[in-house]
Design an enzyme around this catalytic site. Sequence first.
Site, PDB file in Angstrom:
ATOM      1  N   GLY A   7       0.865  -1.182   0.000  1.00  0.00           N
ATOM      2  CA  GLY A   7       0.000   0.000   0.000  1.00  0.00           C
ATOM      3  C   GLY A   7       0.897   1.227   0.000  1.00  0.00           C
ATOM      4  CB  THR A  10      -2.403   8.686   3.181  1.00  0.00           C
ATOM      5  OG1 THR A  10      -3.181   9.188   2.091  1.00  0.00           O
ATOM      6  CG2 THR A  10      -2.099   9.800   4.136  1.00  0.00           C
ATOM      7  N   GLY A  12       1.051   4.178   3.740  1.00  0.00           N
ATOM      8  CA  GLY A  12       2.202   3.405   3.259  1.00  0.00           C
ATOM      9  C   GLY A  12       3.375   4.293   2.893  1.00  0.00           C
ATOM     10  NE  ARG A  79     -12.089   5.916  10.639  1.00  0.00           N
ATOM     11  CZ  ARG A  79     -12.311   6.559  11.786  1.00  0.00           C
ATOM     12  NH1 ARG A  79     -13.544   6.628  12.270  1.00  0.00           N
ATOM     13  NH2 ARG A  79     -11.332   7.131  12.438  1.00  0.00           N
ATOM     14  CG  ASN A  92     -10.106  -2.341   3.933  1.00  0.00           C
ATOM     15  OD1 ASN A  92     -10.074  -2.126   2.721  1.00  0.00           O
ATOM     16  ND2 ASN A  92     -10.055  -1.387   4.836  1.00  0.00           N
ATOM     17  CG  ASN A 115      -8.713   1.179  10.519  1.00  0.00           C
ATOM     18  OD1 ASN A 115      -8.424   0.629  11.583  1.00  0.00           O
ATOM     19  ND2 ASN A 115      -8.394   2.428  10.241  1.00  0.00           N
ATOM     20  CG  HIS A 170      -7.212   1.573  16.023  1.00  0.00           C
ATOM     21  ND1 HIS A 170      -6.797   2.774  16.560  1.00  0.00           N
ATOM     22  CD2 HIS A 170      -7.208   1.752  14.674  1.00  0.00           C
ATOM     23  CE1 HIS A 170      -6.556   3.627  15.589  1.00  0.00           C
ATOM     24  NE2 HIS A 170      -6.805   3.039  14.434  1.00  0.00           N
TER      25      HIS A 170
END
Length: 301
Positions: A7, A10, A12, A79, A92, A115, A170
């Site tokens: 990934g 943002t 990664g 998200r 995911n 997530n 989390h």
Amino acid sequence: MKLTVIGAGTVGAGTTYNTAIRDVFDEIVLIDLDEEQAKGEALDISHAISFFSDTEVRQGTYEDAVGSDVVAITAGKPRKEGMSRTDLLEANIEIVDAILGHDFADDTVFITTTNPMDVMNYANAELSSLPRERFIGFGGWLDSARFQYVLSQYLDEPADDIRGYVIGEHGDAQVPVFSQVTVDGDRREIPKEDRKDLVQQMRQSAMDVISRKGGTQWAPTYGMSELITTVATDDRRVFPCSAVLDGEYGHSDLSIGVPVVLGSDGIETIIEWDLEPEERKAFDAAVEKLQGYCDDVDTLV
Ligand code: NAD
């Protein structure tokens, strides 16, 4: 030492940058469905570190990832405003399932941000035949950083003098451990009547960023580089991380945030803290919530 970051979005890209500047790895391989994006990030980061780090950063494929000491899984949908982390589960889980189907190394340690991270970390461990210690979920470090920030505003003390850890999910069922908050190493009592408001501020922390700039980057990726380099250097430091439980805290068959010692084997030790009754109740509620999702993992892939 080899790190693969899956990934190149943002999280990664930021994780790669924050780790590459530490000059700990010989090589960082960046993998993304969008190869051009990964190439661009790898080049930009290579330029940034050229004065001071020998780490080779390059876009690659899963063939290049064979032999990785650490794999950071950051691929997946993030998200949008108004979404909860569990809204991302179905989209995911297929992505992490496909990633775990590739060969890395027998002793690779996996650190996941995707997530809903606790469920993803559990799914990764379940989908592989590797020991549970090799699977670390990243999130508790970030929640704790936000806890310390919120406490620093409330106490009017510098954030880096404060230590406050967050365990549990989390997500909304996070458990800030007020009973262990310290300032300059000394226990600091936080009045019970003020805690609800502090918890509310913490819960809002990620959305306060996402609603303004589209995603969180600097805090999670600095934290990821802390965990990654601790594993790479076998530094044996304590972090709040999501770990697959097998009897610890009286629970099994789920991944949840707990304090752990990290080292080259991944999770070296799960530390069992004496929680206050209210904290214990909140932790058990987080277990109940996550257990529901973790029980469904097999049916989703
Ligand atoms: P992003 O959209 O910026 O980047 C995700 C990247 O994953 C994209 O570049 C996309 O092309 C890539 N990707 C998708 N499927 C892939 C696959 N099968 N193989 C390889 N690459 C693939 O999202 P982001 O902001 O970087 O967030 C990534 C994940 O991390 C999200 O699930 C987000 O919710 C989560 N996150 C977690 C934390 C945490 O503390 N755990 C913090 C921030 C973000």
